[in-house]
Scaffold this motif. Sequence first.
Motif, mmCIF file in Angstrom:
data_model
loop_
_atom_site.group_PDB
_atom_site.id
_atom_site.type_symbol
_atom_site.label_atom_id
_atom_site.label_comp_id
_atom_site.label_asym_id
_atom_site.label_seq_id
_atom_site.Cartn_x
_atom_site.Cartn_y
_atom_site.Cartn_z
ATOM 1 N N LEU A 132 3.014 5.431 0.464
ATOM 2 C CA LEU A 132 1.566 5.341 0.325
ATOM 3 C C LEU A 132 1.129 4.056 1.026
ATOM 4 O O LEU A 132 1.781 3.027 0.881
ATOM 5 C CB LEU A 132 1.186 5.274 -1.161
ATOM 6 N N VAL A 133 0.038 4.142 1.785
ATOM 7 C CA VAL A 133 -0.489 2.973 2.482
ATOM 8 C C VAL A 133 -1.906 2.720 2.002
ATOM 9 O O VAL A 133 -2.704 3.650 1.899
ATOM 10 C CB VAL A 133 -0.489 3.191 4.012
ATOM 11 N N SER B 25 -8.827 0.661 0.451
ATOM 12 C CA SER B 25 -8.939 2.091 0.750
ATOM 13 C C SER B 25 -8.261 2.944 -0.314
ATOM 14 O O SER B 25 -7.435 2.471 -1.083
ATOM 15 C CB SER B 25 -8.266 2.385 2.092
ATOM 16 N N GLU B 26 -8.601 4.215 -0.304
ATOM 17 C CA GLU B 26 -7.856 5.228 -1.033
ATOM 18 C C GLU B 26 -6.804 5.737 -0.068
ATOM 19 O O GLU B 26 -6.913 5.562 1.139
ATOM 20 C CB GLU B 26 -8.777 6.366 -1.463
ATOM 21 N N SER B 27 -5.775 6.402 -0.556
ATOM 22 C CA SER B 27 -4.755 6.923 0.334
ATOM 23 C C SER B 27 -4.045 8.079 -0.323
ATOM 24 O O SER B 27 -4.087 8.246 -1.545
ATOM 25 C CB SER B 27 -3.756 5.831 0.698
ATOM 26 N N LEU B 28 -3.381 8.885 0.496
ATOM 27 C CA LEU B 28 -2.586 10.009 0.027
ATOM 28 C C LEU B 28 -1.109 9.663 0.143
ATOM 29 O O LEU B 28 -0.707 8.956 1.059
ATOM 30 C CB LEU B 28 -2.867 11.241 0.890
ATOM 31 N N LEU B 29 -0.313 10.185 -0.774
ATOM 32 C CA LEU B 29 1.134 10.022 -0.660
ATOM 33 C C LEU B 29 1.649 10.844 0.504
ATOM 34 O O LEU B 29 1.129 11.926 0.796
ATOM 35 C CB LEU B 29 1.827 10.509 -1.936
ATOM 36 N N SER B 30 2.671 10.357 1.164
ATOM 37 C CA SER B 30 3.313 11.134 2.220
ATOM 38 C C SER B 30 4.038 12.315 1.594
ATOM 39 O O SER B 30 4.279 12.349 0.384
ATOM 40 C CB SER B 30 4.325 10.266 2.968
#
Length: 178
Positions: A94-95, A104-109
């Motif tokens: 996750l970045v 920021s929000e982010s999605l898991l790979s």
Amino acid sequence: FGPASDPFVVSTAVKLPKISQPQVSERNMDSVRVSWIADNGGLNLTSATLYTQLEIEPLNEGMVVELAQQDAAVGAIQSVLVVGLGPALEYRFLVKASNALGQSESLLSAPVLTLPATVKTPIIIRVSTQTVLVRWELWTGRRLTQTYKIRVKTAPIAAVLATTYDATDATDATDATD
């Protein structure tokens, strides 16, 4: 020429940065390359943090990714080589990036499996008239040493010792006895 006019000012809306879902490439047994696309939200990015997750464990404290000045542009592809991973284990990444407005929000790979470690030369532990007990080191992500029992049905034991054995069809016989 006439009276002076007020300066003409153009402003754009600024917002939180956006990060694409991290993509994983260059898989090895102890490292992977993680890449993502950053949208800075109209402000320079001040930091980016890469978080790693091993299988079902919680996200760790993260690895701080230093951004070069040119990396702060909209649509810039960021990439980092994550090292120190274990072989044959599943990870997710996750970045999160920050600018002056916040994080920021982010999605898991998607889950990624590191490559397995190399198999070391097998060692014959015990030989009887019907079985051969063989041990070799193979990191499975859970334990290091695997022991397999090979049953001899009709072939003499010397013939079994002279052949190549494919461990992919073996059954785990760690606590097996003759």
